[in-house]
Scaffold this motif. Structure first.
Motif, PDB file in Angstrom:
ATOM      1  N   LEU A 274      -1.198 -32.489  77.927  1.00  8.84           N
ATOM      2  CA  LEU A 274      -1.033 -33.827  78.234  1.00  8.84           C
ATOM      3  C   LEU A 274      -0.332 -33.633  79.764  1.00  8.84           C
ATOM      4  O   LEU A 274       0.802 -33.272  79.715  1.00  8.84           O
ATOM      5  CB  LEU A 274      -0.647 -34.934  77.573  1.00  8.84           C
ATOM      6  N   VAL A 275      -1.197 -34.009  80.942  1.00  8.40           N
ATOM      7  CA  VAL A 275      -0.582 -34.096  82.191  1.00  8.40           C
ATOM      8  C   VAL A 275      -0.232 -35.496  82.587  1.00  8.40           C
ATOM      9  O   VAL A 275      -0.944 -36.446  82.555  1.00  8.40           O
ATOM     10  CB  VAL A 275      -1.477 -33.335  83.307  1.00  8.40           C
ATOM     11  N   GLN A 276       1.105 -35.573  83.079  1.00  8.20           N
ATOM     12  CA  GLN A 276       1.526 -36.743  83.703  1.00  8.20           C
ATOM     13  C   GLN A 276       2.201 -36.618  85.255  1.00  8.20           C
ATOM     14  O   GLN A 276       2.679 -35.349  85.500  1.00  8.20           O
ATOM     15  CB  GLN A 276       2.569 -37.572  82.864  1.00  8.20           C
ATOM     16  N   LEU A 277       2.162 -37.590  85.843  1.00 14.21           N
ATOM     17  CA  LEU A 277       3.093 -37.470  87.280  1.00 14.21           C
ATOM     18  C   LEU A 277       3.990 -38.531  87.264  1.00 14.21           C
ATOM     19  O   LEU A 277       3.943 -39.514  86.630  1.00 14.21           O
ATOM     20  CB  LEU A 277       2.025 -37.693  88.404  1.00 14.21           C
ATOM     21  N   ILE A 278       5.257 -37.995  87.826  1.00 14.92           N
ATOM     22  CA  ILE A 278       6.314 -38.736  87.949  1.00 14.92           C
ATOM     23  C   ILE A 278       6.793 -38.823  89.690  1.00 14.92           C
ATOM     24  O   ILE A 278       6.546 -37.714  90.072  1.00 14.92           O
ATOM     25  CB  ILE A 278       7.589 -38.503  86.986  1.00 14.92           C
ATOM     26  N   ASP A 279       7.541 -40.021  89.888  1.00 15.31           N
ATOM     27  CA  ASP A 279       8.174 -39.800  91.281  1.00 15.31           C
ATOM     28  C   ASP A 279       9.351 -39.013  91.008  1.00 15.31           C
ATOM     29  O   ASP A 279      10.150 -39.052  90.166  1.00 15.31           O
ATOM     30  CB  ASP A 279       8.330 -41.311  91.642  1.00 15.31           C
ATOM     31  N   PRO A 280       9.445 -37.950  91.767  1.00 18.98           N
ATOM     32  CA  PRO A 280      10.551 -36.948  91.796  1.00 18.98           C
ATOM     33  C   PRO A 280      11.878 -37.667  91.714  1.00 18.98           C
ATOM     34  O   PRO A 280      12.925 -37.091  91.377  1.00 18.98           O
ATOM     35  CB  PRO A 280      10.295 -35.853  92.558  1.00 18.98           C
ATOM     36  N   GLU A 295       5.890 -35.373  90.654  1.00 19.79           N
ATOM     37  CA  GLU A 295       6.168 -33.971  89.919  1.00 19.79           C
ATOM     38  C   GLU A 295       5.230 -33.850  88.709  1.00 19.79           C
ATOM     39  O   GLU A 295       5.214 -34.980  88.119  1.00 19.79           O
ATOM     40  CB  GLU A 295       7.767 -34.134  89.755  1.00 19.79           C
ATOM     41  N   MET A 296       4.949 -32.924  88.369  1.00 23.24           N
ATOM     42  CA  MET A 296       4.067 -32.646  87.182  1.00 23.24           C
ATOM     43  C   MET A 296       4.930 -32.602  85.856  1.00 23.24           C
ATOM     44  O   MET A 296       5.744 -31.675  85.888  1.00 23.24           O
ATOM     45  CB  MET A 296       3.238 -31.436  87.275  1.00 23.24           C
ATOM     46  N   VAL A 297       4.363 -33.284  85.214  1.00 22.45           N
ATOM     47  CA  VAL A 297       5.150 -33.555  83.627  1.00 22.45           C
ATOM     48  C   VAL A 297       3.988 -33.068  82.574  1.00 22.45           C
ATOM     49  O   VAL A 297       3.049 -33.486  82.537  1.00 22.45           O
ATOM     50  CB  VAL A 297       5.827 -34.731  83.469  1.00 22.45           C
ATOM     51  N   LEU A 298       4.705 -32.327  81.567  1.00 18.56           N
ATOM     52  CA  LEU A 298       3.475 -31.721  80.614  1.00 18.56           C
ATOM     53  C   LEU A 298       3.949 -31.837  79.301  1.00 18.56           C
ATOM     54  O   LEU A 298       5.439 -31.752  79.075  1.00 18.56           O
ATOM     55  CB  LEU A 298       3.151 -30.219  81.017  1.00 18.56           C
ATOM     56  N   THR A 299       3.012 -32.238  78.524  1.00 21.81           N
ATOM     57  CA  THR A 299       3.417 -32.320  77.142  1.00 21.81           C
ATOM     58  C   THR A 299       2.475 -31.579  76.183  1.00 21.81           C
ATOM     59  O   THR A 299       1.266 -31.829  76.505  1.00 21.81           O
ATOM     60  CB  THR A 299       3.480 -33.682  76.622  1.00 21.81           C
ATOM     61  N   ARG A 310       7.279 -34.091  77.446  1.00 20.61           N
ATOM     62  CA  ARG A 310       7.607 -34.545  78.887  1.00 20.61           C
ATOM     63  C   ARG A 310       8.523 -33.674  79.541  1.00 20.61           C
ATOM     64  O   ARG A 310       9.556 -33.808  80.074  1.00 20.61           O
ATOM     65  CB  ARG A 310       8.333 -35.919  78.519  1.00 20.61           C
ATOM     66  N   TYR A 311       8.013 -32.389  79.652  1.00 21.37           N
ATOM     67  CA  TYR A 311       8.641 -31.255  80.457  1.00 21.37           C
ATOM     68  C   TYR A 311       8.572 -31.401  81.919  1.00 21.37           C
ATOM     69  O   TYR A 311       7.270 -31.436  82.369  1.00 21.37           O
ATOM     70  CB  TYR A 311       8.063 -29.923  79.866  1.00 21.37           C
ATOM     71  N   GLN A 312       9.706 -31.554  82.509  1.00 24.76           N
ATOM     72  CA  GLN A 312       9.388 -31.461  83.979  1.00 24.76           C
ATOM     73  C   GLN A 312       9.353 -30.074  84.440  1.00 24.76           C
ATOM     74  O   GLN A 312       9.969 -29.234  84.361  1.00 24.76           O
ATOM     75  CB  GLN A 312      10.770 -32.086  84.620  1.00 24.76           C
TER      76      GLN A 312
END
Length: 443
Positions: A274-280, A295-299, A310-312
């Motif tokens: 599962l791919v998410q984006l966050i403001d770094p 920043e790509m965050v992976l689960t 929620r791995y940065q």
């Protein structure tokens, strides 16, 4: 009729079906993590979150992030695999370790189920890049525990292609093997062909195109996003150069590739990630829509041994396209802008090593393309000291003009001041893992 997708059910899944699949898999994965991972049990408890609160993807925002340093600390607490290991030791089938480019390495454990999913996702990527069973591909990444070595080898084999496990080093022998064994494809870092060119011409009295390679599958470092560099490889070698191996080694070895119709990285990890984006800076979630950068965050969705939530990744991703590609794949298309930990601020300008690499590639062979940013103090910066390898034919009387040319091109293209020091070719150490260390911090 040749199949165009390796795993059509996943690669062409509709947005609505993917959402349903991710919701179902995420619930099962959270249940599993909560029941088997000591590290996450402690993290969830500290955050005051129970597993019942995570019912949908949007609920992940309730959970704390996971960082690489936490994984290192976990493996110090409980060697070798850490207390985020969620499977019994007897189920572990293979162990790798990360390259350690940005710090101490991490041991990565995989069960048979983890490996099957890893190989399937990797085969999707290599197939998208053009690899087929009729290819005979020599694999030139480091086999010494790094994920890109043996696991990528297995990913290549999963496509049905014939794989020659060469590894790194002994380049002269590699060229002889390519000649003798009828090899028509190569898997390596994008900088490796340039290294081979000198040996082919000097020691074999041949041009690279005469070796007969038709397909290059590259990854492990930036480079191919620069069309100038890609065109140079294709012209010099007479092969199609594909950016076909993007992954995060401590999460999933390879889950993205360009296709034969669209030179943008396609996300191909459906059902696994599962791919998410966050403001770094704010760490707030950013919707995956065209133009979004974060920043790509992976689960993980189906990981047994070391599931991560929620791995940065520190990789900054720009979403280029969503919706189906003309190749039939429905995964979003993206590019990696750079690494959050390599992003430098120079008088209000965000600077990434990738941008400098593209500037230098435009003036090869006056330079080799290799460089390092030297930081002698913390931010803020008014300019950057950059060591650049000059080309082998640059004589001392041409040094000043070349230095000024590079500084001017950096200013005009990237809008910041670079202070260039020219150094001899091959004086910057090349990593055995195929990773370029671009930023040196001397403080």
């Amino acid at each position: 009729m040749e199949k165009t997708l390796f795993n059509p059910d996943m690669e062409s899944i509709s947005a609505s079906d993917q959402e349903k699949l991710e919701k179902s898999l995420l619930r099962d994965q959270i249940e599993y993590v909560y029941g088997h991972s000591k590290m996450y049990q402690d993290k969830f408890s500290k955050a005051g979150i129970t597993k019942d609160k995570i019912k949908d993807v949007k609920d992940l925002a309730l959970l704390p992030f996971t960082t690489k340093q936490e994984l290192r600390d976990s493996q110090k607490r409980l060697a070798p695999f850490g207390d985020f290991l969620a499977a019994p030791a007897e189920k572990i089938s293979r162990v790798h370790r990360t390259s350690g480019t940005t710090g101490s390495f991490i041991y990565t454990a995989l069960t048979k189920q983890d490996l099957d999913l890893t190989h399937n996702c990797g085969a999707r990527a290599f197939w998208a890049g053009g690899l087929r069973p009729h290819h005979r591909v020599v694999h030139c990444l480091n086999y010494c525990m790094w994920m890109g070595g043996y696991t990528d080898h297995a990913n290549l084999e999963t496509t049905g292609a014939t794989v020659i496990p060469f590894g790194v080093g002994n380049s002269r022998q590699l060229i002889q093997v390519i000649k003798d064994a009828g090899i028509n494809a190569i898997s390596s870092t994008p900088s490796y062909p340039r290294h081979l060119e000198k040996i082919i011409k000097i020691e074999f009295n041949m041009e690279p195109a005469e070796l007969g390679l038709k397909l290059g599958l590259f990854g492990g470092e930036p480079g191919l996003e620069n069309p100038v560099y890609r065109e140079r490889i294709e012209t010099t070698w007479g092969m199609k150069a594909q950016n076909a191996n993007y992954g995060v080694s401590d999460v999933l070895c390879n889950f993205a590739s360009v296709c034969l119709d669209n030179y943008k990285l396609h996300f191909l990890g459906q059902g696994a990630l599962l791919v998410q984006l966050i403001d770094p800076l704010t760490l707030k979630d950013i919707p995956i829509t065209p133009g979004a950068v974060g920043e790509m965050v992976l689960t993980h969705l189906k990981k047994e041994a070391q599931p991560l939530v929620r791995y940065q990744t520190s990789d900054l991703m720009e979403i280029l396209e969503t919706g189906p590609c003309e190749c039939g794949r429905t995964g979003f298309r993206f590019r990696i802008v750079g690494r959050a930990d390599d992003m430098l601020h120079v008088k209000g300008i965000n600077v990434f090593p990738n941008g400098i690499a593209m500037v230098l590639e435009d003036i090869v062979p006056e330079v080799t393309g290799e460089f390092q940013i030297i930081l002698n103090h913390p931010s803020p910066y008014t300019g950057l000291d950059i060591k650049v390898e000059h080309g082998i034919h640059i004589t001392p009387d041409k040094m000043i003009d070349l230095k000024l040319k590079i500084e001017k091109k950096i200013q005009e293209t990237l809008n910041f001041k670079g202070i260039i020091e020219l150094i001899k070719p091959d004086s910057i150490e090349r990593s055995k893992m195929g990773k370029a260390r671009r930023v040196i911090r001397n403080y």
